[in-house]
Design a protein around this motif. Structure first.
Motif, PDB file in Angstrom:
ATOM      1  N   ASN A 227      90.614 -41.784 -64.305  1.00 14.58           N
ATOM      2  CA  ASN A 227      91.064 -43.186 -64.330  1.00 14.58           C
ATOM      3  C   ASN A 227      90.327 -44.014 -63.290  1.00 14.58           C
ATOM      4  O   ASN A 227      89.908 -45.142 -63.556  1.00 14.58           O
ATOM      5  CB  ASN A 227      92.564 -43.271 -64.041  1.00 14.58           C
ATOM      6  CG  ASN A 227      93.393 -43.060 -65.289  1.00 14.58           C
ATOM      7  OD1 ASN A 227      92.837 -43.004 -66.393  1.00 14.58           O
ATOM      8  ND2 ASN A 227      94.682 -42.914 -65.133  1.00 14.58           N
ATOM      9  N   ALA A 228      90.204 -43.436 -62.066  1.00 15.04           N
ATOM     10  CA  ALA A 228      89.532 -44.173 -60.991  1.00 15.04           C
ATOM     11  C   ALA A 228      88.106 -44.528 -61.408  1.00 15.04           C
ATOM     12  O   ALA A 228      87.614 -45.624 -61.115  1.00 15.04           O
ATOM     13  CB  ALA A 228      89.536 -43.339 -59.718  1.00 15.04           C
ATOM     14  N   LYS A 230      87.023 -44.673 -64.665  1.00 16.85           N
ATOM     15  CA  LYS A 230      87.075 -45.511 -65.869  1.00 16.85           C
ATOM     16  C   LYS A 230      87.386 -46.971 -65.538  1.00 16.85           C
ATOM     17  O   LYS A 230      86.856 -47.890 -66.148  1.00 16.85           O
ATOM     18  CB  LYS A 230      88.185 -44.947 -66.762  1.00 16.85           C
ATOM     19  CG  LYS A 230      87.943 -45.082 -68.222  1.00 16.85           C
ATOM     20  CD  LYS A 230      88.767 -44.081 -69.007  1.00 16.85           C
ATOM     21  CE  LYS A 230      90.240 -44.347 -68.927  1.00 16.85           C
ATOM     22  NZ  LYS A 230      91.017 -43.529 -69.882  1.00 16.85           N
ATOM     23  N   TYR A 231      88.282 -47.171 -64.566  1.00 11.95           N
ATOM     24  CA  TYR A 231      88.693 -48.543 -64.277  1.00 11.95           C
ATOM     25  C   TYR A 231      87.958 -49.137 -63.070  1.00 11.95           C
ATOM     26  O   TYR A 231      88.486 -49.986 -62.358  1.00 11.95           O
ATOM     27  CB  TYR A 231      90.216 -48.611 -64.112  1.00 11.95           C
ATOM     28  CG  TYR A 231      90.907 -48.170 -65.386  1.00 11.95           C
ATOM     29  CD1 TYR A 231      90.865 -48.973 -66.529  1.00 11.95           C
ATOM     30  CD2 TYR A 231      91.512 -46.923 -65.496  1.00 11.95           C
ATOM     31  CE1 TYR A 231      91.441 -48.560 -67.716  1.00 11.95           C
ATOM     32  CE2 TYR A 231      92.093 -46.497 -66.681  1.00 11.95           C
ATOM     33  CZ  TYR A 231      92.051 -47.324 -67.784  1.00 11.95           C
ATOM     34  OH  TYR A 231      92.607 -46.910 -68.969  1.00 11.95           O
ATOM     35  N   ASP A 255      90.390 -46.012 -55.381  1.00 13.05           N
ATOM     36  CA  ASP A 255      89.164 -46.557 -55.988  1.00 13.05           C
ATOM     37  C   ASP A 255      89.003 -48.016 -55.586  1.00 13.05           C
ATOM     38  O   ASP A 255      89.886 -48.595 -54.943  1.00 13.05           O
ATOM     39  CB  ASP A 255      89.203 -46.404 -57.520  1.00 13.05           C
ATOM     40  CG  ASP A 255      90.316 -47.192 -58.158  1.00 13.05           C
ATOM     41  OD1 ASP A 255      90.412 -48.406 -57.882  1.00 13.05           O
ATOM     42  OD2 ASP A 255      91.099 -46.620 -58.948  1.00 13.05           O
ATOM     43  N   ILE A 258      89.294 -52.277 -60.823  1.00  8.99           N
ATOM     44  CA  ILE A 258      89.852 -53.557 -61.272  1.00  8.99           C
ATOM     45  C   ILE A 258      91.289 -53.797 -60.776  1.00  8.99           C
ATOM     46  O   ILE A 258      91.806 -54.904 -60.874  1.00  8.99           O
ATOM     47  CB  ILE A 258      89.830 -53.675 -62.811  1.00  8.99           C
ATOM     48  CG1 ILE A 258      90.626 -52.527 -63.443  1.00  8.99           C
ATOM     49  CG2 ILE A 258      88.397 -53.666 -63.332  1.00  8.99           C
ATOM     50  CD1 ILE A 258      90.764 -52.637 -64.951  1.00  8.99           C
ATOM     51  N   ILE A 260      95.608 -52.919 -60.430  1.00 11.81           N
ATOM     52  CA  ILE A 260      96.711 -52.978 -61.400  1.00 11.81           C
ATOM     53  C   ILE A 260      97.658 -54.095 -60.978  1.00 11.81           C
ATOM     54  O   ILE A 260      98.154 -54.083 -59.847  1.00 11.81           O
ATOM     55  CB  ILE A 260      97.477 -51.635 -61.447  1.00 11.81           C
ATOM     56  CG1 ILE A 260      96.502 -50.506 -61.798  1.00 11.81           C
ATOM     57  CG2 ILE A 260      98.617 -51.684 -62.448  1.00 11.81           C
ATOM     58  CD1 ILE A 260      97.115 -49.133 -61.771  1.00 11.81           C
ATOM     59  N   VAL A 275      97.648 -51.039 -69.924  1.00 15.62           N
ATOM     60  CA  VAL A 275      97.699 -52.437 -69.496  1.00 15.62           C
ATOM     61  C   VAL A 275      96.851 -53.264 -70.462  1.00 15.62           C
ATOM     62  O   VAL A 275      95.771 -52.830 -70.866  1.00 15.62           O
ATOM     63  CB  VAL A 275      97.160 -52.580 -68.051  1.00 15.62           C
ATOM     64  CG1 VAL A 275      97.121 -54.038 -67.641  1.00 15.62           C
ATOM     65  CG2 VAL A 275      98.012 -51.779 -67.095  1.00 15.62           C
ATOM     66  N   GLY A 285      91.020 -44.818 -74.138  1.00 18.93           N
ATOM     67  CA  GLY A 285      92.181 -44.123 -73.572  1.00 18.93           C
ATOM     68  C   GLY A 285      93.355 -44.155 -74.518  1.00 18.93           C
ATOM     69  O   GLY A 285      93.303 -44.812 -75.561  1.00 18.93           O
ATOM     70  N   THR A 286      94.400 -43.407 -74.145  1.00 18.39           N
ATOM     71  CA  THR A 286      95.565 -43.312 -75.026  1.00 18.39           C
ATOM     72  C   THR A 286      96.857 -43.721 -74.327  1.00 18.39           C
ATOM     73  O   THR A 286      97.895 -43.830 -74.967  1.00 18.39           O
ATOM     74  CB  THR A 286      95.746 -41.851 -75.483  1.00 18.39           C
ATOM     75  OG1 THR A 286      95.784 -41.040 -74.306  1.00 18.39           O
ATOM     76  CG2 THR A 286      94.626 -41.413 -76.385  1.00 18.39           C
ATOM     77  N   GLY A 289      97.591 -40.307 -69.947  1.00 14.22           N
ATOM     78  CA  GLY A 289      97.181 -39.675 -68.690  1.00 14.22           C
ATOM     79  C   GLY A 289      98.236 -39.743 -67.590  1.00 14.22           C
ATOM     80  O   GLY A 289      98.687 -38.713 -67.071  1.00 14.22           O
ATOM     81  N   LEU A 290      98.668 -40.952 -67.247  1.00 14.99           N
ATOM     82  CA  LEU A 290      99.592 -41.095 -66.114  1.00 14.99           C
ATOM     83  C   LEU A 290     100.982 -40.558 -66.446  1.00 14.99           C
ATOM     84  O   LEU A 290     101.711 -40.111 -65.560  1.00 14.99           O
ATOM     85  CB  LEU A 290      99.678 -42.558 -65.684  1.00 14.99           C
ATOM     86  CG  LEU A 290      98.440 -43.078 -64.966  1.00 14.99           C
ATOM     87  CD1 LEU A 290      98.634 -44.537 -64.569  1.00 14.99           C
ATOM     88  CD2 LEU A 290      98.132 -42.248 -63.732  1.00 14.99           C
ATOM     89  N   PHE A 316      96.394 -44.098 -55.758  1.00 16.35           N
ATOM     90  CA  PHE A 316      97.499 -43.262 -56.241  1.00 16.35           C
ATOM     91  C   PHE A 316      97.751 -42.200 -55.185  1.00 16.35           C
ATOM     92  O   PHE A 316      96.804 -41.536 -54.734  1.00 16.35           O
ATOM     93  CB  PHE A 316      97.127 -42.593 -57.570  1.00 16.35           C
ATOM     94  CG  PHE A 316      97.244 -43.519 -58.746  1.00 16.35           C
ATOM     95  CD1 PHE A 316      98.438 -43.650 -59.427  1.00 16.35           C
ATOM     96  CD2 PHE A 316      96.153 -44.260 -59.160  1.00 16.35           C
ATOM     97  CE1 PHE A 316      98.552 -44.515 -60.507  1.00 16.35           C
ATOM     98  CE2 PHE A 316      96.252 -45.136 -60.236  1.00 16.35           C
ATOM     99  CZ  PHE A 316      97.458 -45.262 -60.914  1.00 16.35           C
TER     100      PHE A 316
HETATM  101  P1  ADP Z   1      94.658 -44.496 -70.306  1.00 17.80           P
HETATM  102  O1  ADP Z   1      93.712 -44.437 -69.147  1.00 17.80           O
HETATM  103  O2  ADP Z   1      94.374 -43.481 -71.347  1.00 17.80           O
HETATM  104  O3  ADP Z   1      94.801 -45.871 -70.854  1.00 17.80           O
HETATM  105  P2  ADP Z   1      96.746 -43.757 -68.418  1.00 17.80           P
HETATM  106  O4  ADP Z   1      98.141 -43.307 -68.686  1.00 17.80           O
HETATM  107  O5  ADP Z   1      95.873 -42.814 -67.671  1.00 17.80           O
HETATM  108  O6  ADP Z   1      96.126 -44.118 -69.821  1.00 17.80           O
HETATM  109  O7  ADP Z   1      96.815 -45.122 -67.635  1.00 17.80           O
HETATM  110  C1  ADP Z   1      97.677 -46.140 -68.078  1.00 17.80           C
HETATM  111  C2  ADP Z   1      97.113 -47.509 -67.726  1.00 17.80           C
HETATM  112  O8  ADP Z   1      97.139 -47.698 -66.314  1.00 17.80           O
HETATM  113  C3  ADP Z   1      95.669 -47.684 -68.125  1.00 17.80           C
HETATM  114  O9  ADP Z   1      95.562 -48.177 -69.434  1.00 17.80           O
HETATM  115  C4  ADP Z   1      95.148 -48.687 -67.096  1.00 17.80           C
HETATM  116  O10 ADP Z   1      95.372 -49.988 -67.564  1.00 17.80           O
HETATM  117  C5  ADP Z   1      96.030 -48.451 -65.880  1.00 17.80           C
HETATM  118  N1  ADP Z   1      95.320 -47.648 -64.837  1.00 17.80           N
HETATM  119  C6  ADP Z   1      95.443 -46.342 -64.610  1.00 17.80           C
HETATM  120  N2  ADP Z   1      94.690 -45.955 -63.552  1.00 17.80           N
HETATM  121  C7  ADP Z   1      94.070 -47.071 -63.097  1.00 17.80           C
HETATM  122  C8  ADP Z   1      93.155 -47.346 -62.011  1.00 17.80           C
HETATM  123  N3  ADP Z   1      92.720 -46.379 -61.181  1.00 17.80           N
HETATM  124  N4  ADP Z   1      92.746 -48.630 -61.853  1.00 17.80           N
HETATM  125  C9  ADP Z   1      93.184 -49.623 -62.675  1.00 17.80           C
HETATM  126  N5  ADP Z   1      94.036 -49.424 -63.699  1.00 17.80           N
HETATM  127  C10 ADP Z   1      94.477 -48.169 -63.922  1.00 17.80           C
END
Ligand code: ADP
Length: 322
Positions: A227-228, A230-231, A255, A258, A260, A275, A285-286, A289-290, A316
């Motif tokens: 995630n770190a 990807k975003y 990270d 962008i 949250i 988001v 993404g789906t 993950g979180l 996190f």
């Molecule tokens: P996914 O990455 O598959 O969309 P996750 O459950 O991992 O699903 O994350 C949920 C949402 O949280 C993401 O869609 C993203 O918008 C936000 N997010 C997670 N990690 C980060 C991050 N490190 N920086 C910014 N936004 C994040």
């Protein structure tokens, strides 16, 4: 709008009926009091107005009137409060339903995309390899990209299965885990997968967890680092921290991406929640993950927290009791 209009009408109508009942009750009391005064005057009892107003029959009538007034007030209050609670519950359910529908739609769109695009690229690679005699390095490159896509599909299927299992049949296999080593392994494999990303590790030697699920924690670390990356816009700069005191282990991923928004911070751990909007989103993404991360942390009796990084990005933090 219509439901709010109906609600307003109900409250106004009920208030009106209560007022009307109040007036009727007062009129009835006055009529009864007048009748009583006439009867007692005819019988020669309580000849003056003052004597009548102090007389036991009048006081009993007045007492009954006041009690009825309180009864009307009390019942009106109970009814209005019940009505408001009912409306609030209906409204809450309605909003939840809207949110769930949006999430389902988001989920379907993202899952379809996540399934279709790797399949399409693997097919393309295979067709290219079949049709043309490519130089060895080109062919290798194509095969590598096909393997990456297969890995992506594999991760998606694993995430879906794991998230379904987490709800019902997740049985962590507890063993002693060296988190420092695990973190190094995962970070290395991430750096291979995402060559542009820069991971900075700050860890103590051999942070041991005596009872932990290795596979689960691997998934936690992978998801947070992925995630770190990807975003983050541009090359990701990520700080990983691992430390322990005598009560718990702390693992943090920071990270400079962008970030949250504050109001989204609670919801990102929900299943399938992402988001923003699927139609406009660029990242893949789906939203699993979180959710997976939190469930696994909870299975270790730990806790997870998300906060803003400075000057930008997200941190996190996970604490797991030793
Ligand atoms: P996914 O990455 O598959 O969309 P996750 O459950 O991992 O699903 O994350 C949920 C949402 O949280 C993401 O869609 C993203 O918008 C936000 N997010 C997670 N990690 C980060 C991050 N490190 N920086 C910014 N936004 C994040």
């Amino acid at each position: 709008m219509l439901s709010y209009a109906v609600i307003l009408y109900l409250i106004l109508a009920f208030t009106w009926w209560s007022v009307l009942l109040f007036i009727k009750n007062r009129d009835a009391f006055r009529a009864k009091a007048e009748l009583l005064q006439l009867v007692t005057a005819a019988e020669g009892r309580y000849p003056t107005e003052e004597a009548f107003l102090q007389s036991p029959p009048y006081l009993a009538l007045q007492d009954k009137y006041y009690r009825q007034e309180w009864m009307i007030l009390g019942e009106a209050a109970v009814f209005v409060v019940t009505l408001i609670i009912g409306i609030w519950l209906i409204n809450r359910g309605y909003n939840k339903e809207i949110l769930a529908t949006r999430q389902r739609r988001n989920f379907l769109l993202s899952i379809t995309h996540e399934l279709k695009s790797p399949i399409a690229s693997i097919r393309l690679v295979l067709e290219t390899l079949r049709k043309r005699q490519l130089p060895a390095d080109k062919a290798d490159q194509l095969q590598d990209s096909a393997i990456k896509e297969v890995d992506r599909l594999n991760k998606l299927v694993n995430d879906l299965l794991l998230s379904a299992r987490l709800e019902t049949a997740y049985r962590p296999v507890f063993e002693e885990v060296d988190l420092t080593q695990l973190l190094r392994e995962v970070a290395d494999s991430m750096e291979r997968r995402f060559p542009g990303a820069h991971l900075h590790l700050q860890t103590e030697e051999a942070v041991l967890l005596p009872r932990a699920d290795r596979l689960g924690l691997t998934s936690v670390i992978q998801n947070l680092i992925e995630n770190a990356i990807k975003y983050s816009e541009g090359p990701a700069r990520i700080a990983l921290e691992l430390s322990r005191d005598n009560r718990e282990v702390l693992f943090a991923v920071a990270d400079q991406g962008i970030g949250i928004p504050e109001r989204e911070k609670e919801r990102i751990f929900d299943k399938f929640y992402r988001v923003g909007n699927e139609d406009t989103r660029k990242t893949k993404g789906t939203g699993l993950g979180l959710y997976i991360v939190r469930q696994i942390v909870l299975a270790h009796h730990g806790r997870i927290e998300v906060s803003d990084n400075q000057p930008q990005g997200t941190i996190f933090r996970i604490w797991i009791p030793v």
